[in-house]
Design an enzyme around this catalytic site. Structure first.
Site, PDB file in Angstrom:
ATOM      1  N   ASP A 121       0.842  -1.191   0.000  1.00  0.00           N
ATOM      2  CA  ASP A 121       0.000   0.000   0.000  1.00  0.00           C
ATOM      3  C   ASP A 121       0.885   1.252   0.000  1.00  0.00           C
ATOM      4  OD1 ASP A 121      -3.236   0.511   0.928  1.00  0.00           O
ATOM      5  OD2 ASP A 121      -1.831   2.200   1.047  1.00  0.00           O
ATOM      6  N   ILE A 122       0.493   2.232  -0.825  1.00  0.00           N
ATOM      7  CA  ILE A 122       1.296   3.457  -0.954  1.00  0.00           C
ATOM      8  C   ILE A 122       1.229   4.319   0.311  1.00  0.00           C
ATOM      9  CG2 ILE A 122      -0.485   4.984  -1.926  1.00  0.00           C
ATOM     10  CD1 ILE A 122       1.593   5.871  -4.017  1.00  0.00           C
ATOM     11  N   ASN A 143     -13.062  -3.072   2.303  1.00  0.00           N
ATOM     12  CA  ASN A 143     -14.026  -1.981   2.339  1.00  0.00           C
ATOM     13  C   ASN A 143     -14.960  -2.132   1.141  1.00  0.00           C
ATOM     14  OD1 ASN A 143     -12.865  -0.718   4.636  1.00  0.00           O
ATOM     15  ND2 ASN A 143     -11.260   0.156   3.337  1.00  0.00           N
ATOM     16  N   GLY A 175     -15.617   3.450   3.126  1.00  0.00           N
ATOM     17  CA  GLY A 175     -14.205   3.786   3.007  1.00  0.00           C
ATOM     18  C   GLY A 175     -13.517   3.263   1.766  1.00  0.00           C
ATOM     19  N   GLN A 176     -14.259   2.632   0.846  1.00  0.00           N
ATOM     20  CA  GLN A 176     -13.601   2.152  -0.374  1.00  0.00           C
ATOM     21  C   GLN A 176     -13.277   3.340  -1.281  1.00  0.00           C
ATOM     22  OE1 GLN A 176     -15.769  -0.805  -2.658  1.00  0.00           O
ATOM     23  NE2 GLN A 176     -14.000  -1.211  -3.982  1.00  0.00           N
ATOM     24  N   HIS A 216     -10.212  -5.526  -3.343  1.00  0.00           N
ATOM     25  CA  HIS A 216      -8.900  -5.856  -2.772  1.00  0.00           C
ATOM     26  C   HIS A 216      -9.051  -6.139  -1.288  1.00  0.00           C
ATOM     27  CE1 HIS A 216      -9.587  -1.517  -2.736  1.00  0.00           C
ATOM     28  NE2 HIS A 216      -8.937  -1.472  -1.584  1.00  0.00           N
ATOM     29  N   HIS A 246      -7.159  -5.797   2.260  1.00  0.00           N
ATOM     30  CA  HIS A 246      -6.049  -5.173   2.993  1.00  0.00           C
ATOM     31  C   HIS A 246      -5.520  -6.196   4.000  1.00  0.00           C
ATOM     32  CE1 HIS A 246      -6.958  -0.787   2.124  1.00  0.00           C
ATOM     33  NE2 HIS A 246      -8.131  -1.305   1.836  1.00  0.00           N
TER      34      HIS A 246
HETATM   35  P1  AMP Z   1      -9.768   1.309  -0.170  1.00  0.00           P
HETATM   36  O1  AMP Z   1      -9.905   2.698   0.434  1.00  0.00           O
HETATM   37  O2  AMP Z   1     -10.235   0.204   0.708  1.00  0.00           O
HETATM   38  O3  AMP Z   1     -10.374   1.287  -1.548  1.00  0.00           O
HETATM   39  O4  AMP Z   1      -8.218   1.066  -0.311  1.00  0.00           O
HETATM   40  C1  AMP Z   1      -7.464   1.595  -1.362  1.00  0.00           C
HETATM   41  C2  AMP Z   1      -6.027   1.545  -0.933  1.00  0.00           C
HETATM   42  O5  AMP Z   1      -5.237   1.715  -2.087  1.00  0.00           O
HETATM   43  C3  AMP Z   1      -5.638   2.635   0.063  1.00  0.00           C
HETATM   44  O6  AMP Z   1      -5.139   2.051   1.251  1.00  0.00           O
HETATM   45  C4  AMP Z   1      -4.580   3.437  -0.699  1.00  0.00           C
HETATM   46  O7  AMP Z   1      -3.533   3.893   0.136  1.00  0.00           O
HETATM   47  C5  AMP Z   1      -4.092   2.421  -1.720  1.00  0.00           C
HETATM   48  N1  AMP Z   1      -3.544   3.006  -2.930  1.00  0.00           N
HETATM   49  C6  AMP Z   1      -4.068   3.986  -3.688  1.00  0.00           C
HETATM   50  N2  AMP Z   1      -3.261   4.258  -4.730  1.00  0.00           N
HETATM   51  C7  AMP Z   1      -2.218   3.396  -4.629  1.00  0.00           C
HETATM   52  C8  AMP Z   1      -1.028   3.194  -5.397  1.00  0.00           C
HETATM   53  N3  AMP Z   1      -0.752   3.909  -6.502  1.00  0.00           N
HETATM   54  N4  AMP Z   1      -0.166   2.233  -4.997  1.00  0.00           N
HETATM   55  C9  AMP Z   1      -0.415   1.499  -3.887  1.00  0.00           C
HETATM   56  N5  AMP Z   1      -1.502   1.660  -3.111  1.00  0.00           N
HETATM   57  C10 AMP Z   1      -2.393   2.601  -3.482  1.00  0.00           C
END
Ligand code: AMP
Length: 113
Positions: A30-31, A86, A92-93, A99, A101
């Site tokens: 995760d970024i 989520n 919170g998605q 995906h 977490h």
């Molecule tokens: P969600 O809010 O459950 O949809 O989770 C999306 C996740 O994707 C969040 O934890 C973000 O930090 C992560 N995310 C968004 N953009 C990127 C990216 N470019 N590389 C890695 N993780 C990302």
């Protein structure tokens, strides 16, 4: 429809750290990690969210959880980690490509808020 941000990472169109891949899914760091270990487990199939799945996705959904466990083992999280999906913006998605977490490496409170 254009590829999701996760598919673009898998295809190396944008940067990202891919830590696992098999014929059904892949995993990235995760970024914006919320724990020392924060990995996203993502199917190749671009399903938007759990509520959009159908019976044909049952095995794939199970596979995502099993791979989450395998990655947790690889990061030595033992039996202390959290798996979160989520579903929907109100929950919170923010990326609409389903995906899991995987979070661990610190103590985690409940409820998450
Ligand atoms: P969600 O809010 O459950 O949809 O989770 C999306 C996740 O994707 C969040 O934890 C973000 O930090 C992560 N995310 C968004 N953009 C990127 C990216 N470019 N590389 C890695 N993780 C990302």
């Amino acid at each position: 429809m254009s590829d999701s941000i996760f598919t673009k990472i898998k295809n190396k169109e944008i940067p990202g750290n891919i830590v696992y891949e098999d014929d059904q899914c892949f995993a990235i760091e995760d970024i914006n990690p919320q724990a020392p270990v924060h990995i996203l487990i993502i199917p190749h199939k671009e399903i938007t969210k759990v509520s959009d799945t159908s019976s044909e996705d049952k095995d794939l959904l199970g596979h995502l959880l099993y791979v989450s466990k395998k990655i947790a083992d690889r990061y030595d999280l033992n039996d202390n980690y959290r798996l979160i999906i989520n579903n929907g913006a109100g929950a919170g998605q923010s990326v609409f490509h389903i995906h899991v977490h995987l979070m661990g490496g610190r103590s985690l409170e409940w409820p998450p808020g």
